[in-house]
Design a protein around this motif. Structure first.
Motif, mmCIF file in Angstrom:
data_model
loop_
_atom_site.group_PDB
_atom_site.id
_atom_site.type_symbol
_atom_site.label_atom_id
_atom_site.label_comp_id
_atom_site.label_asym_id
_atom_site.label_seq_id
_atom_site.Cartn_x
_atom_site.Cartn_y
_atom_site.Cartn_z
ATOM 1 N N MET B 1 0.833 -1.208 0.000
ATOM 2 C CA MET B 1 0.000 0.000 0.000
ATOM 3 C C MET B 1 0.866 1.256 0.000
ATOM 4 S SD MET B 1 -2.895 -0.624 -0.628
ATOM 5 C CE MET B 1 -3.652 0.960 -0.828
ATOM 6 N N ALA B 2 1.959 1.167 0.767
ATOM 7 C CA ALA B 2 2.822 2.354 0.882
ATOM 8 C C ALA B 2 3.350 2.768 -0.489
ATOM 9 C CB ALA B 2 3.985 2.066 1.830
ATOM 10 N N VAL B 3 3.650 1.779 -1.316
ATOM 11 C CA VAL B 3 4.176 2.063 -2.655
ATOM 12 C C VAL B 3 3.148 2.864 -3.447
ATOM 13 C CG1 VAL B 3 4.907 1.035 -4.818
ATOM 14 C CG2 VAL B 3 5.590 0.009 -2.663
ATOM 15 N N TYR B 4 1.876 2.408 -3.366
ATOM 16 C CA TYR B 4 0.808 3.092 -4.086
ATOM 17 C C TYR B 4 0.691 4.547 -3.650
ATOM 18 C CZ TYR B 4 -1.102 -0.923 -6.499
ATOM 19 O OH TYR B 4 -1.278 -1.947 -7.352
ATOM 20 N N ASN B 125 3.143 -0.901 -18.243
ATOM 21 C CA ASN B 125 4.105 -1.427 -17.280
ATOM 22 C C ASN B 125 5.254 -0.472 -17.012
ATOM 23 O OD1 ASN B 125 2.763 -3.781 -16.821
ATOM 24 N ND2 ASN B 125 3.882 -4.931 -18.391
ATOM 25 N N ILE B 126 5.717 0.219 -18.061
ATOM 26 C CA ILE B 126 6.899 1.056 -17.818
ATOM 27 C C ILE B 126 6.531 2.443 -17.338
ATOM 28 C CG2 ILE B 126 8.374 -0.137 -19.466
ATOM 29 C CD1 ILE B 126 7.903 2.176 -21.370
ATOM 30 N N PRO B 130 2.524 3.250 -9.483
ATOM 31 C CA PRO B 130 2.539 1.979 -8.777
ATOM 32 C C PRO B 130 1.559 0.964 -9.367
ATOM 33 C CG PRO B 130 1.657 3.731 -7.415
ATOM 34 C CD PRO B 130 2.144 4.380 -8.635
ATOM 35 N N LYS B 131 1.997 -0.254 -9.421
ATOM 36 C CA LYS B 131 1.144 -1.318 -9.937
ATOM 37 C C LYS B 131 1.594 -2.651 -9.362
ATOM 38 C CE LYS B 131 2.763 0.008 -14.057
ATOM 39 N NZ LYS B 131 4.063 0.625 -13.851
ATOM 40 N N THR B 132 0.752 -3.626 -9.460
ATOM 41 C CA THR B 132 1.105 -4.955 -8.980
ATOM 42 C C THR B 132 1.283 -5.864 -10.179
ATOM 43 O OG1 THR B 132 -0.295 -4.533 -7.102
ATOM 44 C CG2 THR B 132 0.454 -6.785 -7.411
ATOM 45 N N ARG B 157 4.128 -8.852 -7.056
ATOM 46 C CA ARG B 157 5.045 -7.881 -6.471
ATOM 47 C C ARG B 157 4.564 -6.479 -6.790
ATOM 48 N NH1 ARG B 157 11.516 -7.738 -7.597
ATOM 49 N NH2 ARG B 157 11.697 -5.526 -7.225
ATOM 50 N N ASN B 158 4.678 -5.589 -5.794
ATOM 51 C CA ASN B 158 4.353 -4.188 -6.041
ATOM 52 C C ASN B 158 5.575 -3.499 -6.617
ATOM 53 O OD1 ASN B 158 1.778 -4.359 -5.042
ATOM 54 N ND2 ASN B 158 2.413 -3.901 -2.946
ATOM 55 N N THR B 159 5.355 -2.776 -7.686
ATOM 56 C CA THR B 159 6.504 -2.097 -8.279
ATOM 57 C C THR B 159 6.033 -0.805 -8.926
ATOM 58 O OG1 THR B 159 8.236 -2.260 -9.923
ATOM 59 C CG2 THR B 159 6.235 -3.473 -10.361
#
Lengths: 333, 398
Positions: B1-4, B125-126, B130-132, B157-159
């Motif tokens: 969540m923090a990534v988002y 994607n690029i 943030p996305k999973t 994975r969150n990235t």
């Protein structure tokens, strides 16, 4: 002091005719110019050969050129499998022989890929020949395209955004990566390598010419010419390009060593010709010596290609820089 | 969540900033507030943003071009060649299962039958938000004549930026491309930053000395060095330095993580090469300045030549040069292709060659994107540094 005052006095107070001797009339001397006639190219070469280093460099180039043409004739051992001329396979000797009567540069080491146990004298000069031909062809194409596009780019302002985007694109992406991607699809041959080397070279040159033209485009003589109704073609060929002769000559002569260097870079990553098909360049020779660390034990194998490559590129480059000064009319007289 | 949370906040801030700057510049808002006008409506800021915008367009084009090149390669020969590479033991397998495995592996790499969808997915994607990302694995069971697939693993994975996964590169199978590139960057950067320091520490004094003693011995030796670096092919030149540094002086010639001394030979070679370019431009700009009126005036006032060179000339000559410093430092992240291969450094340059030899397209494409991003950021930093150094370009009121 006294004298000069008396001279001035005599010039002022005496009759002017006393100061000259009358030699009479001569119809012929009207047409004669007392100063030597000025020829642009003669003055250029005079300036060029004033520098002793230029003469040394040109001598080096002539020597290398002599050996690339006559070296393989003087002492040739087949290095290329060439069924067309009845040679089934390349002639192999013992690995890493020092220089001797048969192999004037010795032979290739044991871990040198295609060049293993081959006669180095033949390899070096055949390789230099292809490198030189490649460099010259690439330099000519680069220059022709660069001058054409660059002069249009500089003269017509509407082209500016498109070509600047193209230049940004090329600058943003490492060229080696694009070479890698392209070589996934292309088989190495002479014209493919020429294409790879020309792909970005002309753009840099075009940008350079564009900058120069923008600098001189709005000078008074050009505005006058434009006002009098010169066509864009006449403007570019008569007003702008002659002004840039010295720039263009320099670029051509430095483009040859640059193309040779680029080919060495391609060969380093295996993107250049495949030697087994008979296309040997200096770059491949250098790569084969260094690829498996053969040169660490036998440094002479590295020194031999370098001894040809370094004088060749430096001489071209230096002559190019000297030409830049010599072709500039501001430096004449 | 923090990534988002962090990701979306950052994107919102950037978008707001760009919109705000545009509005202020066109005097839609704050047209009467002089302070905000001078800072946010500054022409340099707008200019930088435009440059970044045009660079992003060229990155977009580069990505599309490489995307299609890669797809042509993947689809060559009906895609069988590619399947043979990607599925281990292709020949020994039941053809149906093998094909299914290949489809699965392709799906995980983002390759389906619809090119357009794939391209959109890749851009999604690029894009840095943030996305999973989930990968699916299947196990297959043969029941009678039919093959039943069971979803048995899922690796999520969150990235923020997903550049795909490596699938051929040695010892990096299945890893995220971003992870591989960032870990390699560390190694490249260690060498690159030493090189940049050497380059600046030697290049500037060399250029200054050459300009001060124009046509003297120092100038001639320096010019000979610059010409030889320009003329000699890079590879040949690097080996000459290798002979000097490793064979004659005795520095180690093979990279070793444990021994920092191994960084020295490639870093010094790189530094000595870059130094020539810097010296050339320092010399040229300084000579231009030496002819200007304020230098003649300073000389007429009786200042010493050293003071004129250090205080009057250098300060002005340095302005066009500092723009390239951020690019040099950030460029150090990418390393050099040749030196890293010569000294066996496991950096980005080595990765590039490895990825090319193994046809690992996503790694190649990832390096293109990362290096293009780096060049965009260096544009911006270069503009900012110029504004700081050059008093004529200023963010404050005139």
């Amino acid at each position: 002091m006294e004298n000069s005052i008396r001279d001035i006095d005599s010039a002022i107070y005496h009759n002017v005719e006393d100061l000259f001797t009358v030699v009479g009339e001569s119809e012929e001397s009207i047409e004669k110019l007392s100063s030597a006639p000025y020829s642009y190219w003669r003055e250029t070469f005079k300036q060029l050969f004033k520098r002793p280093l230029v003469i040394v460099c040109i001598a080096l180039l002539v020597i290398i050129l002599f050996f690339t043409i006559f070296g393989p004739i003087m002492n040739y051992h087949p290095i290329v499998a060439d069924p067309a001329h009845g040679v089934i396979s390349a002639e192999q000797f013992d690995a890493n022989l020092p220089w001797n009567a048969t192999n004037w540069f010795g032979t290739g080491g044991a871990n040198m890929g295609y060049f293993t146990k081959l006669d180095l004298w033949s390899c070096v000069w055949v390789g230099t020949r292809l490198s030189l031909v490649l460099g010259t062809v690439v330099a000519l194409i680069d220059t022709a395209l660069g001058i054409l596009v660059g002069s249009l780019w500089g003269y017509f302002r509407r082209l500016d955004p498109i070509l600047i985007e193209l230049r940004n694109f090329v600058n943003n992406v490492p060229s080696l990566l694009l070479y890698f991607l392209l070589m996934q699809f292309l088989k190495p041959s002479f014209w493919v390598i020429v294409f790879l080397l020309c792909m970005f070279g002309w753009l840099g040159l075009a940008g350079f010419i564009r900058n120069q033209i923008i600098i001189i485009r709005n000078r008074e003589y050009n505005i006058a010419s434009q006002t009098l109704g010169s066509s864009p073609k006449a403007m570019i060929t008569h007003n702008l390009l002659p002004y840039l002769v010295s720039v263009i000559v320099t670029v051509v002569s430095t483009a040859i060593p640059e193309a040779i260097s680029s080919e060495v870079g391609l060969a380093f990553f295996g993107l250049s010709f495949s030697p087994s098909q008979g296309d040997i360049t200096l770059g491949q020779l250098l790569t084969s010596v260094t690829e498996k660390g053969e040169w660490i034990d036998n440094p002479n194998l590295l020194v031999i290609p370098l001894i040809v490559m370094i004088p060749l590129t430096i001489a071209f480059f230096y002559v190019g820089l000297a030409l830049a000064d010599a072709t500039d009319p501001k430096n004449h007289r | 969540m923090a990534v988002y949370l962090i990701g979306y906040t950052l994107i919102a801030l950037v978008v707001l900033f760009v919109v705000f700057v545009q509005l202020v510049y066109h005097r839609v808002i704050f047209s009467n507030n002089a302070k905000i006008q001078t800072i946010f409506g500054h022409p340099l800021l707008i200019y930088s943003l435009r440059r970044i915008g045009s660079a992003l367009i060229s990155i977009l084009l580069a990505i599309m071009a490489t995307f299609f090149l890669i797809r042509f390669k993947v689809e060559a020969n009906g895609g069988i060649e590619f399947c043979k590479k990607i599925v281990t033991n292709w020949d020994k397998m039941n053809p149906t299962i093998a094909l299914a495995q290949c489809q699965n592996a392709k799906a995980n790499l983002g390759i389906t039958d619809n090119w357009f969808v794939d391209l959109v997915t890749y851009f999604y994607n690029i894009l840095p938000f943030p996305k999973t990302i989930c990968l699916t694995g299947y196990s297959e069971e043969v029941i009678g004549d039919t093959v039943v697939f069971m979803v048995n693993t899922s690796d999520c994975r969150n990235t923020i930026m997903y550049l795909g996964r490596a699938y051929f590169t040695t010892a990096a199978n299945g890893q995220f491309v971003t992870d591989i590139i960032f870990s390699k960057m560390g190694v490249s950067f260690k060498i690159g930053i030493i090189a940049v320091i050497v380059e600046i520490a030697l290049g500037y004094p060399m250029g200054i000395l050459m300009a001060k003693h124009k046509d003297g011995v120092i100038d001639k030796v320096g010019n000979a060095y610059i010409i030889s670096i320009d003329a000699i092919p890079g590879v040949a030149y690097y080996y000459i330095w290798m002979i000097i540094l490793c064979t004659l002086i005795g520095l180690p010639n093979r990279y070793d993580v444990a021994n920092p001394l191994t960084l020295l030979a490639p870093a010094l070679t790189m530094g000595f090469t870059g130094m020539a370019g810097i010296a050339l431009w320092v010399r040229r700009y300084m000579l231009d300045e030496f002819n200007s009126d304020y230098v003649k005036f300073a000389r007429a006032k009786g200042l010493s030549e050293n003071r004129i060179a250090a205080v009057h000339v250098l300060r002005n000559a340095i302005v066009p040069l500092v723009r390239s410093i951020p690019a040099a430092i950030l460029g150090a992240l990418l390393g050099t292709f040749y030196l890293e291969n010569i000294y066996h450094v496991p950096g980005v340059g080595g990765l590039l060659v490895d990825a090319n030899n193994t046809n690992d397209f996503y790694v190649l494409q990832g390096i293109i994107i990362i290096s293009a991003l780096i060049s965009v950021v260096s544009y911006l930093l270069g503009d900012i540094v110029t504004a700081i150094v050059d008093p004529r370009v200023s963010f404050t009121k005139e």
